[in-house]
Design a protein around this motif. Sequence first.
Motif, PDB file in Angstrom:
ATOM      1  N   ARG A  43       0.830  -1.203   0.000  1.00 23.24           N
ATOM      2  CA  ARG A  43       0.000   0.000   0.000  1.00 23.24           C
ATOM      3  C   ARG A  43       0.866   1.256   0.000  1.00 23.24           C
ATOM      4  N   GLU A  47       1.023   4.193  -2.890  1.00 18.11           N
ATOM      5  CA  GLU A  47       0.700   5.599  -2.668  1.00 18.11           C
ATOM      6  C   GLU A  47       1.879   6.505  -2.988  1.00 18.11           C
ATOM      7  N   LEU A  48       3.052   6.093  -2.479  1.00 20.58           N
ATOM      8  CA  LEU A  48       4.240   6.911  -2.673  1.00 20.58           C
ATOM      9  C   LEU A  48       4.579   7.042  -4.149  1.00 20.58           C
ATOM     10  N   MET A  51       2.348   9.573  -5.721  1.00 22.35           N
ATOM     11  CA  MET A  51       2.629  10.955  -5.345  1.00 22.35           C
ATOM     12  C   MET A  51       3.955  11.438  -5.924  1.00 22.35           C
ATOM     13  N   LEU A  83      12.062   9.294   5.914  1.00 24.59           N
ATOM     14  CA  LEU A  83      10.745   8.750   5.598  1.00 24.59           C
ATOM     15  C   LEU A  83      10.564   7.351   6.193  1.00 24.59           C
ATOM     16  N   GLU A  86      10.314   7.545   9.942  1.00 23.29           N
ATOM     17  CA  GLU A  86       9.013   8.051  10.339  1.00 23.29           C
ATOM     18  C   GLU A  86       7.929   6.986  10.209  1.00 23.29           C
ATOM     19  N   LEU A  87       8.000   6.289   9.082  1.00 22.48           N
ATOM     20  CA  LEU A  87       6.972   5.268   8.835  1.00 22.48           C
ATOM     21  C   LEU A  87       7.050   4.148   9.865  1.00 22.48           C
ATOM     22  N   SER A  90       5.297   4.889  12.854  1.00 16.72           N
ATOM     23  CA  SER A  90       3.842   4.912  12.730  1.00 16.72           C
ATOM     24  C   SER A  90       3.239   3.520  12.580  1.00 16.72           C
TER      25      SER A  90
ATOM     26  N   TYR B  53       4.704  12.441   2.952  1.00 21.91           N
ATOM     27  CA  TYR B  53       3.995  11.157   2.997  1.00 21.91           C
ATOM     28  C   TYR B  53       3.911  10.543   4.394  1.00 21.91           C
ATOM     29  N   PRO B  54       5.039  10.448   5.158  1.00 22.14           N
ATOM     30  CA  PRO B  54       4.945   9.843   6.503  1.00 22.14           C
ATOM     31  C   PRO B  54       3.910  10.555   7.354  1.00 22.14           C
ATOM     32  N   LEU B  56       1.129  12.048   6.274  1.00 22.08           N
ATOM     33  CA  LEU B  56      -0.203  11.579   5.847  1.00 22.08           C
ATOM     34  C   LEU B  56      -0.475  10.179   6.408  1.00 22.08           C
ATOM     35  N   TYR B  57       0.538   9.352   6.287  1.00 24.04           N
ATOM     36  CA  TYR B  57       0.412   7.966   6.748  1.00 24.04           C
ATOM     37  C   TYR B  57       0.070   7.938   8.225  1.00 24.04           C
ATOM     38  N   ARG B  58       0.790   8.792   9.007  1.00 24.16           N
ATOM     39  CA  ARG B  58       0.577   8.795  10.451  1.00 24.16           C
ATOM     40  C   ARG B  58      -0.820   9.315  10.781  1.00 24.16           C
ATOM     41  N   GLU B  60      -3.426   9.202   8.984  1.00 25.21           N
ATOM     42  CA  GLU B  60      -4.436   8.195   8.635  1.00 25.21           C
ATOM     43  C   GLU B  60      -4.479   7.074   9.674  1.00 25.21           C
ATOM     44  N   LYS B  61      -3.251   6.644  10.122  1.00 26.05           N
ATOM     45  CA  LYS B  61      -3.202   5.589  11.146  1.00 26.05           C
ATOM     46  C   LYS B  61      -3.902   6.035  12.417  1.00 26.05           C
ATOM     47  N   ARG B  79      -4.824   8.598  -4.693  1.00 24.93           N
ATOM     48  CA  ARG B  79      -5.441   8.410  -3.376  1.00 24.93           C
ATOM     49  C   ARG B  79      -5.864   9.771  -2.848  1.00 24.93           C
ATOM     50  N   TYR B  81      -7.552  12.109   0.198  1.00 26.05           N
ATOM     51  CA  TYR B  81      -7.733  12.103   1.649  1.00 26.05           C
ATOM     52  C   TYR B  81      -8.812  13.085   2.022  1.00 26.05           C
TER      53      TYR B  81
END
Lengths: 939, 114
Positions: A43, A47-48, A51, A83, A86-87, A90, B53-54, B56-58, B60-61, B79, B81
Amino acid sequence: MNDDSRTFTQDASSQAPHDVALWRGAVRKELAALPGPAQERSRIEDELAQMLRDEAEAGGIECQSPTAVESWLASQRHRFETLVAELVNSLPQDEVEASALASAPTAGMGTGFAILSGIQADLKVALRALLKRPALTAVILATLVLGIGLNSAVFSILNSVLFKPMAVVQPEQLMRIYSVVPNDFVLEGPSAAPDLMDLRSSEAVADLAAHALTFSALSIDESAEIVVAEMVTDNFFELLGVPPLRGRLFASGDQTVPYGSEGDTLVISAAAWGRLFDSDPDVVGRVVRLNGHPLEIVGVVPADFRGLLRGLEPAVWVPVSTALRIGATPSTNSGTATMESLLEDRGRRWLWGVARLADGLSADQAGAEMENIAAALKAEFPDTNDDRDVSIIPLSNVKVMPAFDSSIDTVSAVLLGLVFLVLLIASANLANLLLARALARRGEMATRLSLGASRSRIVRQLLVESLLLAALGAAGGLMVAYLASWLMSRVRIDMVVPLQVSVSPDLRVVVFTVLIATLTAVLFGLVPAIEASRTDLASVMKESAGRGGRRMRFQSTMVALQVAFSVVLLIFAGLALRSVVNATNINTGMQTAGVAGIMLAPESQGYEETEVVGFYEELHRRIEASPGVQRVSSASHLPLSLFINTNPAVPSRRAGEDQDTWPQVDTGSVDDAYFDVLGIPMLRGRAFTQGELDQEARVVVINQTLAEKFWPGEEAVGELLVTNPESDPYRVVGVVGNGKYRTLGEEARSFAYFPLRANTSMRTVVARFDRPQQATGRLFEDLAHGIDPHLAIANSGSVEELTSSSVLIPKIAAAVFGVLGLVGLLLSAIGLFGVLAYSVSQRTHEIGLRIAMGASRGRVMALVARRGLTLVGFGVALGTAVAVGVTRFLSAMLYGISATDGLTFVLVVVVLLAVALIATLVPARAALRVSPTEALRYE
Amino acid sequence: MTKPYTDRERKKGTADLLVLALVGERQRHGYEIAKLIEQRSGGSLVFQVASLYPLLYRLEKKGLISGRWVEKAGERRRRFYRLTAKGKRFLGEERQRWREFVEAVERITEPELA
């Protein structure tokens, strides 16, 4: 640039300027370090990619080839590190843990560490998957534990008895010495004492020791029992390198002939120390009686040394000359012999030799050296040694003795083969379960494959799962093995001498268990794994419409084979069981209800002849005076008690024939009351009289078979039977009914009863009681001990008990096959149930549709049942065919039943079909509960 | 009552607030958000996609925004949002906190009007 990559670039740009896959692939490379489950990663990449593509496009950056995309992304690389970090923060924590799964294809395969951590992740995933369905996992584990445990237990027993290396120093230097008679039935036999002494003087051996078994009465304080004793040369333990557990063992000193510098001493086994002396720390120095003679215990042998004849574990060891002096007779010497003749006569071969080779000498060199000595002995002693050779065999190559080893190997192989069959049945369940599970997750597999996970990667994950199952199975299997060993070591087979086998699992059992568990996992986990990894996205999409034909075929084959194996095992079990029933119903020619007895041999405990006579007279008197006793009798031995005496005999008219051609007749000695007490019918004539017994008259009672053989169509009573041309013939005074004498399965056999002499030491005394419950061995033992508290009792009990060894083998066989058959049946039923239940769940849609269309319940059930019964039908047919082919190997141990007994075959098939029907009906009923609306909404 | 910011929270919170505010107007896709931040800040705030992006990801989580794939005719699949109910509440609180923060800063930094 090669052609391929140029073509790819052109294709990509001509079809779509910014191909999604192109971006996706490039992004995936940048995110290689990102953990997380495949789904989540995919996923993020998606997405990345989208973008970044937007961004690049808007910036007017040229990104039409993989190289361009990659180089643009590379320019952004400093951002990707942040990145990823950060991910990761999360991501949910458990997803990170299970991450290596998806990251492995690009990042994980490179280093060993990555693979290890990958496997660790695989294990976590596998464990979670197993715990998700605890009931199913429990069933599968139970079958695995059963299958592996059975194998481990049998191996553990065989290992202890046959395979375990002996606890001796440098066993590779040790050689067994056999005296060889060419063309004899027992090729490698025991040797004569003086021959061994000559071989001992050879340069080739560092030393040579000898041993022989004997059965002796061991008395400790008030109690006495018959034990396996071994007479050994003084240097026996020294040569083997067996250290004492307590005290000391025999020492050779400087003796040239090591047959008894030790005097009246003995050493005891660790098992005997525990069982008879409660591991008394002060056992050394205690005096016990062996055959009535006082001997001092000087030491205890460690538990891991159990003698050199596997399966026969001596309780005590005695110096050779001491044993001979106190009247012990070696089991290898037939007839009686003086001590001098046993030690000096080259014609008497009764000692088993064991030699330690001189340093640096090979077995072949030593063999050549020994052959020279044997040749010299032949020349020197042509009378006794003319046809004799010496054979030397490494100790490790001998199990019990060369003559028996091949049949022992066969029995072991058959037993291991049968338990392996059970494991195969269990494994088929494992394979089916893994396959079902693997395919239930085929969506996940397909996604992973499409994301670039290699097929080997997916196979690895599935194999880790089956290995995890196997590891759990092995652990459980080992526990079963230990339990079985514990039970086995507590079983004492009451024969003349109680036989006991110490079973203790060792590293070999562990290795064996791990090996078969791994084999099971790899073999039966690999097929489902490969099958599952074949999945591709397209077929998964289509899967919901149809059913996995290949996998159902695989499962069905497994179930049919399971049923076939079970049929074979059950037929074995059925035949063995019916044999036991037949055996216990066989007419032995005796009426034994209410008859009990005792086996004694007081002479072996130092009784003189007159004492023997007095002892038995007193015993008879005391038994007769006991309540409920009708009549008492003595005999040399009971039929079916493993004692066999034979004598050449002819009717008097044939006495002139060459004695070598005289037929051998089984014989026994009995008193006047014998036929009456044992209920053997007197057909003609009469039993012996007390007068005939007192005078040792030349009279004989014969059975019907002998009468018809020697005097066909005539009256045998009054005729003369000749047993020796030099002595008086015996006059036949009576003819009695036939019986079974050696084995229950034997053909009609000739038997002659001679008058029992009053001084016969070894006897069985029997008595008939008013009521069967009065007939116990206990009474006899108490009465015998009332006369002599130190007397060793060989055996006592009802006649059934005293002759039980005749049904021992069919009983053991029935027990073994019965257990295997039932386990196999259970496992097959589980397998059948599993496959059908799965097939019902797969066909929910179809079944729902049928119910919606108005199919009757009967039809729906029949639909499912037909499928199950077809499988069972195939299995039964195959199994029956195989059974017909192999049961004849059993015929030697079957009683009164053919190896292809129709009734047994039919019964087994009926039982199997009944079980199969139950295993079928449960899923079939489940099919009826399918709700049409739900089924049609499904998907 | 809203709690005062810590320094770290403020940095993060500022970016969050920007994204939530933009998405709160209507649903937007990733690059659009980055572009709007740049445009509306007159180029003084620049978010690269890789940095955005991170975030947005966060978000959303955390359930503040939710994304879904939309394929419009003639356009590629993206996508988009939008703000969730939880996000709306959070944005309201954030705005309040931001206003308090800005007012505090103004009170200190603006010269008093005579």
